[in-house]
Design a protein around this motif. Structure first.
Motif, PDB file in Angstrom:
ATOM      1  N   SER A 262      -0.027  11.618   8.249  1.00  0.00           N
ATOM      2  CA  SER A 262      -1.078  10.597   8.241  1.00  0.00           C
ATOM      3  C   SER A 262      -1.006   9.778   6.960  1.00  0.00           C
ATOM      4  N   GLU A 265       1.536   7.075   7.630  1.00  0.00           N
ATOM      5  CA  GLU A 265       1.003   5.967   8.431  1.00  0.00           C
ATOM      6  C   GLU A 265       0.154   5.037   7.577  1.00  0.00           C
ATOM      7  N   ILE A 266      -0.766   5.646   6.819  1.00  0.00           N
ATOM      8  CA  ILE A 266      -1.671   4.826   6.002  1.00  0.00           C
ATOM      9  C   ILE A 266      -0.860   4.012   4.997  1.00  0.00           C
ATOM     10  N   PHE A 269       1.194   1.048   6.710  1.00  0.00           N
ATOM     11  CA  PHE A 269       0.405  -0.097   7.175  1.00  0.00           C
ATOM     12  C   PHE A 269      -0.332  -0.784   6.037  1.00  0.00           C
ATOM     13  N   ALA A 270      -0.773  -0.009   5.044  1.00  0.00           N
ATOM     14  CA  ALA A 270      -1.417  -0.642   3.892  1.00  0.00           C
ATOM     15  C   ALA A 270      -0.402  -1.516   3.156  1.00  0.00           C
ATOM     16  N   LEU A 272       2.291  -2.868   4.391  1.00  0.00           N
ATOM     17  CA  LEU A 272       2.602  -4.017   5.235  1.00  0.00           C
ATOM     18  C   LEU A 272       1.530  -5.091   5.095  1.00  0.00           C
ATOM     19  N   PHE A 273       0.281  -4.656   5.140  1.00  0.00           N
ATOM     20  CA  PHE A 273      -0.832  -5.595   5.043  1.00  0.00           C
ATOM     21  C   PHE A 273      -0.798  -6.328   3.699  1.00  0.00           C
TER      22      PHE A 273
ATOM     23  N   ALA B  93      -1.280  -4.640  11.466  1.00  0.00           N
ATOM     24  CA  ALA B  93      -1.218  -3.711  10.341  1.00  0.00           C
ATOM     25  C   ALA B  93      -2.607  -3.211   9.995  1.00  0.00           C
ATOM     26  N   LEU B  97      -3.936   0.534  10.248  1.00  0.00           N
ATOM     27  CA  LEU B  97      -4.459   1.117   9.007  1.00  0.00           C
ATOM     28  C   LEU B  97      -5.821   1.748   9.263  1.00  0.00           C
ATOM     29  N   ALA B 100      -5.242   4.949  11.350  1.00  0.00           N
ATOM     30  CA  ALA B 100      -4.682   6.018  10.526  1.00  0.00           C
ATOM     31  C   ALA B 100      -5.714   6.540   9.534  1.00  0.00           C
TER      32      ALA B 100
END
Lengths: 299, 296, 239
Positions: A262, A265-266, A269-270, A272-273, B93, B97, B100
Motif C-alpha cells: 500500500s 501505491e500511495i 500515485f502521489a 505522479l500527481f 492519479a 491516491l 490507496a
C-alpha cells in the motif's frame, strides 16, 4: 545498500516492460492525437490466445509468442476500425469513449471464454538464475531489458530511415500536411496502430512469462502502467517513453521494498500527481508543445 | 414496486450522481477519470459523520456533499491549467491516491461497545443511520430520487441563467471564452467544485444504503464507466448522462435479456452509436431539435 | 488611447515580437499591415492578454494592461474579434451574442437593448437568430463575431484579419461594416494582410515585418504600391 542496488535492477527490468507499453501508447497518441483506452485489452486478447495455445497443445515458446502477437494485433485492428477510422476526424472524445466500450467488450468476452480466475502461461524457468556476487538476476528480467532496448532502436531506425517512418512522422506533425503531400493517412494510421499493438504484445508476453500465470485483471493493469509511463515521459518522444517506463519501474521497486504494497501505491500515485503539476510537460517534453500550451495555461 | 425494481432504480439514481459529476467536467472541456474519488470522499465523510460522530442524517449528507465540493475545487486549483490529457491523468492519479490512502486510513471510536469507523482495507462497517431509523428501501429511493431531482433542477437553473453557457464556452474554446471576458481557470475550478459536490452527495447517499463501504469499491473502473455514460447519453443536456446510466444498468443489466452478454452487447452498441453521433445520443443538435419540437 | 511600447513576446525560444511600439489613436482606424508570420496575430494576442509579453508596456490612459489576465483586459474595454475561431459553433446565434456581454459585471442592464441594436445592425443575424452558429456562412460568422464584440461595449476593438478565407465580395461587405464603425467614432485596431483594402479605410497605419515595426504613417503620405508589395511579401528594402 545492496538492497537499493537489487531493487534498482528489478525496477529497471519491470520498468523496461512498462517502457514498451508506453511506447505503444505513444505511437498511437502521436499519430492519432487520441487516447486508445482499449490498448490494454487488445494485449489481453493476445496473452490469452497464447495461454490457450499453451493449455490446448502445450505448444513451445515460439508458437505461443506468435499467437500472443497475432491476437494483440487482430484485436487492435478491430479497435482501430470501429473506434478510430470510422469516427469523424474532430471527435476525439468519441474515439476515447468508443475505445473504452470496446475495452469492456473485449475484456468481458475473454472473461466469458476463460471463466477461471487465472490461467497458466509458460515461463522461462529453463533458464538459470544469474548470480553477480550478492545480486540475483532473473533471466527473464534481462530478456525484458534487452528486448526493450532492441525494439526502441529498431523503431527509431524505422521512423528515421524508412519511407514509411517518414510518413508516420509527417502524420504525427499534421494530418492535413500529410494528406496533401500524398500520404495514405488511413493506411499509415492503421499500420502504426498494428505496430503499437505488436510492441504491446511483446511486452505483454514478457510480463505474462515472468509471472507464469495470467488473469483478466491484467488488461486494466497494462493500461494504467502504460498510460502513466507515457504521461511522465512527456507524450511524444520514443526515448521519453522508455525513460518514463524505467522511472516508474524504479520508483515502484524501491517503494515496494521500503514501504510495502500500500505504501508503493500511495508513493507512485502521489509522485505522479506532484510530477504532473511541477513538470507538466513530462520528463523529456518537447519545447514546441510548451509553446502551444503557453497560451492556455495563462487563462 | 417489488424489491428488485426498487434496488435497480436506486442503483440507477446513485450512479447518475457520478455520471452527472463527470459530465459537468466534460462540459467544461475536461476529461476526468477520477470522479469516483469524490464519491468515495462523500461516502466516507458522511459515514463518519453519522456513524462515528452520531450526527443526524441530513447533516451527514450535507457534510459529504460539502467535503466533496471542497476537495474537488482544491484539487482543481493546481491541476486545471494542465493540458487535457495531463489533467485526465492527474485526476486518475488523485483518485488512485485517495483509494490507496483509504486502504491505510483507520479512524475508529467505541460506539455502543463496537469499534465503529473506517478500518483501512477492511472497510467501514455499520453505517446504520438509515437502517436504524427504519427507513424502507422504497422510502429511501424517494430520498435519493429527491436529491437527484434537486441536482438536475440546479443544473437546469444554471442553464436558464448564464452559468451553463459559461461552462460550455469555456469547454468549447477557452481562448475565445477568455476573449469574452471570462476567467477560464476560475470557471473550471467552480465546475470541478460543483462536480465534486454532486459526486460527494451520491457517495454519501450510497454509504447509507450499503451500510458497508470499502476502498476497493471506488476503483478506476467505476470512474471510467461514469465518464462513458455522459459520452454515450449525450453532452447536450444533463439528462444525457442519466440516459447513459439507464441504458447500461436499467436496460442491459436489469432486463437480463442479454444475460451474460451484457458488456459484449453494450460495448458494440456504444461503438456503433458513437460512429453515428460522436457527441452522444442527446447531443446539442438533438437537444435543440427536441426543445424546438416541444415549444411547438 | 493605447500606447504600446517595446513589447517583446516569444514562443519558447523563438522571439515573435522583438520590441514593438505603436499608438492606437482615439476614435479612428489604426491598421497594422504585414506579411504572414510577421507577428501580427501574436501582437493581438499579447494586447488581449492571451499571451504574456516578456517585457514592454501597454498603457490605456494611465492604466497598465501588460500583465493583466485576458478577462481583466476585456473588462477594461479592449475587445478582440479573433481570426479563424470566430464563433461558438454549437451555440445559437443569440447565445453567441449574449456571450459577448459576459464581461459586463458592473452594468448588467441593457443587454437586451444591445442585443436588439446588434440585430438591427445585422438583419441577416436576426433571420438566423435561433440557428446554431456553426451553420452560418463565413461572412455571417464574421458579422456575428463583430456583433458579439459590440455586445461587450468596447472602448477599443481589436480585429484580426477579418478578410481571412472570405470571397472578395464578402470581404468588401465586411470592410463596409468596419468603415461604418469607424464613422461612428469607434476606436479600431485592424490587423490585415489585405493592404489594398485596408489602406482605403485606415486613418493611420504601421508595417510589421519579422516582429518589428518598420514603418508607419498616414495612407495619404506614401506610395501605396510599394507598401502593398511589402505587406504581402515582406521585402526588406528600406523605402
Amino acid at each position: 545498500m545492496i538492497d537499493v542496488v537489487q531493487n534498482t535492477l528489478d525496477g529497471l527490468a519491470i520498468g523496461s516492460a512498462y517502457g514498451l507499453l508506453a511506447l505503444g501508447f505513444t505511437l498511437i497518441f502521436g499519430v492519432m492525437r487520441r487516447l486508445n483506452m482499449a490498448f490494454g485489452s487488445s494485449i489481453l486478447v493476445g496473452i490469452f490466445a497464447g495461454a490457450w495455445l499453451h493449455g490446448q497443445w502445450a505448444a513451445g515458446m515460439i508458437p505461443i509468442f506468435a499467437a500472443t502477437l497475432a491476437g494483440a494485433v487482430l484485436a487492435a485492428a478491430y479497435v482501430e476500425r470501429l473506434s478510430f477510422a470510422w469516427i469523424r476526424g474532430d471527435a476525439a472524445l468519441a474515439s476515447m469513449a468508443s475505445s473504452f466500450a470496446l475495452w469492456m467488450q473485449l475484456e468481458d468476452g475473454i472473461a466469458r471464454a476463460f471463466p477461471q480466475r487465472s490461467y497458466a502461461f509458460p515461463s522461462f524457468d529453463i533458464l538459470p538464475l544469474l548470480e553477480l556476487g550478492p545480486l540475483l538476476l532473473r533471466p527473464e528480467f534481462i530478456a525484458m531489458f534487452l528486448t526493450a532496448a532492441v525494439l526502441v532502436v529498431a523503431l527509431h531506425l524505422m521512423l528515421t530511415r524508412t519511407v514509411f517512418g517518414l510518413q508516420v512522422r509527417t502524420l504525427s506533425e499534421s494530418r492535413e500536411a500529410a494528406r496533401v503531400s500524398g500520404v495514405n493517412v488511413g493506411r499509415v494510421a492503421f499500420l502504426t496502430f498494428c505496430i503499437a499493438a505488436a510492441i504491446g504484445g511483446v511486452a505483454g508476453f514478457l510480463i505474462a512469462a515472468t509471472d507464469g500465470q495470467i488473469s483478466t485483471k491484467l488488461g486494466l493493469w497494462i493500461t494504467m502502467k502504460g498510460l502513466i509511463a507515457m504521461v511522465i515521459s512527456g507524450l511524444g518522444s520514443l526515448r521519453g517513453a522508455l525513460i518514463g517506463g524505467l522511472v516508474l519501474g524504479l520508483v515502484e521497486a524501491q517503494a515496494q521494498w521500503y514501504l510495502g504494497a500500500s505504501g508503493r501505491e500511495i508513493t507512485v500515485f502521489a509522485l505522479l500527481f506532484v510530477a504532473l503539476i511541477l513538470l507538466p510537460q513530462g520528463l523529456a517534453g518537447r519545447a514546441d508543445a510548451a509553446a502551444r500550451n503557453e497560451a492556455l495555461r495563462r487563462l | 414496486m417489488d424489491g428488485f425494481t426498487i434496488s435497480v432504480l436506486t442503483n440507477i439514481a446513485l450512479f447518475s450522481f457520478l455520471a452527472i459529476s463527470a459530465w459537468i467536467l466534460l462540459i467544461a472541456g475536461e476529461i476526468s477519470f477520477g470522479q469516483q474519488a469524490y464519491f468515495a470522499i462523500g461516502a466516507y465523510a458522511a459515514g463518519i459523520a453519522t456513524a462515528v460522530w452520531q450526527w443526524p442524517f441530513v447533516a451527514g449528507i450535507a457534510f459529504g456533499t460539502g467535503f466533496g465540493a471542497a476537495v474537488g475545487a482544491l484539487v482543481a486549483w493546481p491541476t486545471i491549467r494542465l493540458s487535457g490529457l495531463h489533467f485526465a491523468i492527474a485526476t486518475l492519479a488523485f483518485a488512485e491516491l485517495v483509494r490507496a490512502s483509504l486502504n491505510v486510513f483507520s479512524y475508529q471510536r467505541d460506539i455502543d461497545g463496537y469499534a465503529t469507523g473506517p478500518d483501512g482495507a477492511n472497510g467501514f462497517r455499520d453505517i446504520r443511520w438509515v437502517y436504524e431509523a427504519g427507513i424502507e428501501p422504497g422510502a429511501y429511493l424517494v430520498i435519493v430520487a429527491g436529491c437527484l431531482a434537486a441536482v438536475i433542477a440546479l443544473v437546469a437553473l444554471m442553464a436558464r441563467g448564464r452559468g451553463m453557457a459559461r461552462l460550455r464556452i469555456v469547454g468549447e474554446d477557452p481562448i475565445l471564452a477568455a476573449m469574452q471576458g471570462l476567467s477560464v481557470a476560475r470557471t473550471k475550478i467552480a465546475a470541478a467544485g460543483l462536480a465534486g459536490g454532486v459526486a460527494g452527495m451520491g457517495g454519501a447517499l450510497y454509504a447509507h444504503l450499503a451500510t458497508y463501504i470499502e476502498p476497493a469499491q471506488f476503483s478506476v473502473m467505476t470512474g471510467v464507466h461514469a465518464l462513458a455514460y455522459g459520452l454515450i447519453g449525450g453532452l447536450g443536456t444533463v439528462l444525457g448522462p442519466i440516459l447513459g446510466v439507464l441504458i447500461d444498468i436499467g436496460l442491459l443489466e436489469s432486463l437480463r435479456v442479454f444475460s451474460g452478454y451484457r458488456m459484449i452487447v453494450f460495448g458494440g452498441l456504444v461503438a456503433l452509436v458513437l460512429i453515428l453521433r460522436p457527441r452522444g445520443l442527446l447531443d446539442e443538435r438533438n437537444v435543440h431539435r427536441i426543445s424546438a419540437w416541444l415549444r411547438r | 488611447m493605447l500606447e504600446i511600447r517595446d513589447i517583446k513576446t516569444s514562443y519558447g525560444k523563438i522571439a515573435a515580437l522583438k520590441g514593438v511600439s505603436l499608438d492606437i489613436r482615439d476614435g479612428g482606424l489604426t491598421c497594422l499591415l504585414g506579411p504572414n508570420g510577421a507577428g501580427k496575430t501574436t501582437l493581438i494576442w499579447t494586447i488581449a492578454g492571451i499571451l504574456k509579453a516578456q517585457s514592454g508596456s501597454i498603457k490605456m490612459g494611465g492604466d497598465e494592461l501588460a500583465g493583466l489576465k485576458a478577462h481583466q483586459i476585456v473588462e477594461k474595454g479592449v475587445v478582440t474579434v479573433p481570426e479563424n475561431r470566430l464563433v461558438f459553433p454549437e451555440m445559437t446565434v443569440t447565445d453567441n451574442l449574449i456571450a459577448g456581454a459576459f464581461s459586463r459585471r458592473k452594468e448588467k442592464g441593457g443587454v437586451s437593448e444591445d442585443l436588439e441594436a446588434v440585430l438591427e445592425r445585422f438583419p441577416r443575424l436576426r433571420e438566423r437568430a435561433t440557428q446554431e452558429a456553426g451553420t452560418l456562412s463565413g461572412g455571417e460568422q464574421q458579422m456575428l463575431a463583430v456583433g458579439r464584440a459590440l455586445m461587450a461595449r468596447p472602448k477599443i476593438l481589436l480585429m484580426d484579419e477579418p478578410s481571412t478565407g472570405l470571397a472578395p465580395i464578402i470581404v468588401e461587405e465586411i470592410f463596409e461594416i468596419i468603415g461604418q464603425l469607424r464613422d461612428e467614432g469607434r476606436t479600431i485596431f485592424l490587423v490585415e494582410q489585405n493592404a489594398n483594402l485596408a489602406l482605403d479605410y485606415a486613418d493611420h497605419f504601421y508595417l510589421l515585418e519579422q516582429g518589428q515595426v518598420t514603418f508607419g504613417g498616414d495612407p495619404g503620405e506614401v506610395d501605396h504600391d510599394e507598401l502593398i508589395a511589402r505587406a504581402y511579401l515582406g521585402a526588406r528594402k528600406a523605402s
